[in-house]
Write an enzyme that holds these catalytic residues in place. Structure first.
Site, PDB file in Angstrom:
ATOM      1  N   ASP A  18      -6.741  19.124 -14.380  1.00  0.00           N
ATOM      2  CA  ASP A  18      -7.065  17.787 -14.865  1.00  0.00           C
ATOM      3  C   ASP A  18      -6.640  17.760 -16.334  1.00  0.00           C
ATOM      4  O   ASP A  18      -7.261  18.390 -17.183  1.00  0.00           O
ATOM      5  CB  ASP A  18      -8.576  17.543 -14.711  1.00  0.00           C
ATOM      6  CG  ASP A  18      -8.981  16.135 -15.141  1.00  0.00           C
ATOM      7  OD1 ASP A  18      -8.270  15.524 -15.965  1.00  0.00           O
ATOM      8  OD2 ASP A  18     -10.025  15.649 -14.658  1.00  0.00           O
TER       9      ASP A  18
ATOM     10  N   TYR B 200     -15.492  17.031 -15.669  1.00  0.00           N
ATOM     11  CA  TYR B 200     -15.964  15.644 -15.676  1.00  0.00           C
ATOM     12  C   TYR B 200     -17.093  15.494 -14.639  1.00  0.00           C
ATOM     13  O   TYR B 200     -16.970  16.001 -13.509  1.00  0.00           O
ATOM     14  CB  TYR B 200     -14.766  14.759 -15.312  1.00  0.00           C
ATOM     15  CG  TYR B 200     -15.086  13.296 -15.248  1.00  0.00           C
ATOM     16  CD1 TYR B 200     -15.352  12.583 -16.407  1.00  0.00           C
ATOM     17  CD2 TYR B 200     -15.121  12.615 -14.031  1.00  0.00           C
ATOM     18  CE1 TYR B 200     -15.652  11.238 -16.353  1.00  0.00           C
ATOM     19  CE2 TYR B 200     -15.408  11.270 -13.976  1.00  0.00           C
ATOM     20  CZ  TYR B 200     -15.674  10.583 -15.144  1.00  0.00           C
ATOM     21  OH  TYR B 200     -15.966   9.258 -15.084  1.00  0.00           O
TER      22      TYR B 200
ATOM     23  N   ARG C  58       0.853  -1.203   0.000  1.00  0.00           N
ATOM     24  CA  ARG C  58       0.000   0.000   0.000  1.00  0.00           C
ATOM     25  C   ARG C  58       0.886   1.248   0.000  1.00  0.00           C
ATOM     26  O   ARG C  58       0.585   2.240  -0.650  1.00  0.00           O
ATOM     27  CB  ARG C  58      -0.962   0.002   1.204  1.00  0.00           C
ATOM     28  CG  ARG C  58      -1.752   1.300   1.299  1.00  0.00           C
ATOM     29  CD  ARG C  58      -3.058   1.255   2.092  1.00  0.00           C
ATOM     30  NE  ARG C  58      -3.078   0.301   3.171  1.00  0.00           N
ATOM     31  CZ  ARG C  58      -2.448   0.424   4.351  1.00  0.00           C
ATOM     32  NH1 ARG C  58      -1.729   1.513   4.600  1.00  0.00           N
ATOM     33  NH2 ARG C  58      -2.526  -0.511   5.274  1.00  0.00           N
TER      34      ARG C  58
ATOM     35  N   LYS D 157      -7.803   6.685 -19.510  1.00  0.00           N
ATOM     36  CA  LYS D 157      -8.111   7.218 -20.830  1.00  0.00           C
ATOM     37  C   LYS D 157      -6.889   7.100 -21.748  1.00  0.00           C
ATOM     38  O   LYS D 157      -6.451   6.011 -22.024  1.00  0.00           O
ATOM     39  CB  LYS D 157      -8.623   8.648 -20.690  1.00  0.00           C
ATOM     40  CG  LYS D 157      -9.648   8.819 -19.540  1.00  0.00           C
ATOM     41  CD  LYS D 157     -10.938   8.071 -19.766  1.00  0.00           C
ATOM     42  CE  LYS D 157     -11.852   8.001 -18.558  1.00  0.00           C
ATOM     43  NZ  LYS D 157     -12.166   9.270 -17.899  1.00  0.00           N
TER      44      LYS D 157
HETATM   45  C1  PLP Z   1     -12.651   9.689 -16.647  1.00  0.00           C
HETATM   46  C2  PLP Z   1     -12.259  11.007 -16.124  1.00  0.00           C
HETATM   47  C3  PLP Z   1     -12.038  11.202 -14.758  1.00  0.00           C
HETATM   48  C4  PLP Z   1     -12.248  10.110 -13.737  1.00  0.00           C
HETATM   49  O1  PLP Z   1     -11.350   9.064 -13.931  1.00  0.00           O
HETATM   50  P1  PLP Z   1     -11.660   7.514 -13.542  1.00  0.00           P
HETATM   51  O2  PLP Z   1     -10.406   6.835 -13.919  1.00  0.00           O
HETATM   52  O3  PLP Z   1     -12.854   7.089 -14.356  1.00  0.00           O
HETATM   53  O4  PLP Z   1     -11.956   7.484 -12.090  1.00  0.00           O
HETATM   54  C5  PLP Z   1     -11.630  12.456 -14.335  1.00  0.00           C
HETATM   55  N1  PLP Z   1     -11.457  13.467 -15.216  1.00  0.00           N
HETATM   56  C6  PLP Z   1     -11.679  13.325 -16.537  1.00  0.00           C
HETATM   57  C7  PLP Z   1     -11.474  14.476 -17.456  1.00  0.00           C
HETATM   58  C8  PLP Z   1     -12.090  12.094 -17.041  1.00  0.00           C
HETATM   59  O5  PLP Z   1     -12.307  11.960 -18.347  1.00  0.00           O
END
Ligand code: PLP
Length: 379
Positions: free
Chosen positions: A170, A98, A46, A195
């Site tokens: 982000d 998001y 962890r 992604k």
């Molecule tokens: C998918 C996404 C998230 C969240 O990520 P997860 O891996 O699904 O928890 C946050 N910000 C953006 C821009 C995203 O496309």
């Protein structure tokens, strides 16, 4: 090292015990210690795991940061960042982030007396006006999901530095290949590695990169305390994906530009949101702070009925949530990713019932165009 070289090599060394060129997947919870107080740098998975460490070094290099941290999902990474806050703090967030970020702030963390306010950060005056004496953080998504709005990162940095606020970007949509917020002075970059970084739709993960030693130390403490860490197997999947990030992003971007131009010419399409189009209100700003416009497009078909017909008719493009994989995915933000955002709020931020989002894949352009053409003909 330039980007593609870093994507293949940064943080990665052949395994010293075997010479294995690929990073081993260290499926272990614990590590044998030689004697009391003497270990090889690992104690419990962890806290840290050698496969995860390699990924953390890789993403730190790609974002030109010094510290990387890997989590079980993008949302776990964001949750760790918001644990830097204290009850009573106020956070300003880009208004069409998001959907999960909205849900986390407004429907989960609000009960800990944390005040999340969503404003139009494309207008720096609106952002400035939203700041309060108890504001501690500014959280920006650029380009935003799904309307592809751009926020001026240099202006955000100036504002946050003057007020000693933690600035966070982000960077999921742009990826470090197209945009490096830390280079512009942003404090923390966060990614949904699910992604583009993974790029093959076969794992979930979240990554944080920063330079500030004290903030990084606190985040590592939060990571080991709250425990939302990335598994060694998923860390390996992500590392494997990152090696081809540059070639994939080039192809995503090339395909997306052509598809955006195609959609822009269609009578049945009311509006196309793609920062690469000259008609995008912040095309110049995107050119200034990004090295390319990426693979995400959204467009308005005018009504829910039209969107439904179109989404039912596509054959090659798959109707699914998520984005950033090699295959083209198509989705309906109002009922999918943004379902937890109230209707009035959705309309205000441009997530209309007719809005369709495409994550353009790396397939052959002519096949994608043919699919979109035949689906548009069904409306
Ligand atoms: C998918 C996404 C998230 C969240 O990520 P997860 O891996 O699904 O928890 C946050 N910000 C953006 C821009 C995203 O496309």
């Amino acid at each position: 090292m330039a980007f593609s070289t870093k994507a293949v090599h940064a943080g990665i060394e052949p395994d010293p015990t075997t010479g294995s060129i690929m990073t081993p997947i260290h499926l272990t919870s614990t590590y044998v210690q030689e004697e009391l107080g003497k270990n090889k740098g690992y104690e419990y998975s962890r806290v840290s795991n050698p496969t995860r460490t390699v990924l953390e070094r890789s993403i730190a290099a790609l974002e030109n940061g010094t510290e990387g941290l890997a989590f079980a999902s993008g949302m776990a990474a964001e949750t760790a960042i918001f644990h830097l806050l204290q009850a009573g703090d106020h956070v300003v967030v880009s208004h069409n982030v998001y959907g999960g970020t909205y849900r986390l702030g407004k429907l989960v963390l609000n009960s800990f007396n944390l005040d999340f306010e969503f404003v139009d950060t494309t207008d720096i005056r609106t952002l400035k006006a939203a700041l309060k004496p108890n504001t501690r953080m500014v959280f920006i998504e650029t380009p935003t999901n799904p309307t592809m709005e751009i926020t001026d990162l240099a202006a955000v940095v100036k504002l946050c530095r003057a007020r000693k606020l933690i600035s966070i970007v982000d960077n999921t949509f742009a990826t470090p290949y197209l945009q490096n917020p830390l280079d512009m002075g942003i404090d923390i970059v966060v990614h949904s590695a699910t992604k583009y970084l993974n790029g093959h739709s076969d794992m979930l993960g979240g990554l944080i990169v920063l330079k500030d030693k004290a903030l990084a130390e606190r985040l590592r403490f939060i990571q080991k305390s709250t425990g939302g860490i990335l598994s060694p197997f998923d860390a390996w999947q992500c590392l494997r994906g990152i090696k081809t990030l540059a070639v994939r992003m080039d192809r995503h971007t090339m395909n997306a530009m052509e598809i955006a131009l195609f959609l822009n010419k269609q009578r049945k399409v009311k509006r196309v949101n793609y920062p690469g189009l000259i008609s995008h209100p912040q095309h110049r700003l995107a050119q200034k702070q990004m090295r390319g416009f990426g693979g995400m497009i959204s467009f308005d078909l005018g009504s829910l009925d039209n969107a439904r017909k179109f989404l039912k008719s596509v054959r090659l493009c798959a109707l699914a949530e998520s984005l950033g994989g090699v295959e083209t995915l198509i989705s309906h933000p109002a009922t999918m990713t943004h379902a937890s955002v109230p209707v009035e709020e959705r309309e205000r931020i441009g997530v209309t019932d007719g809005l369709v989002r495409i994550s353009v894949g790396i397939e052959d352009l002519e096949d994608l165009l043919a699919d979109l053409k035949q689906a548009l003909a069904k409306i």
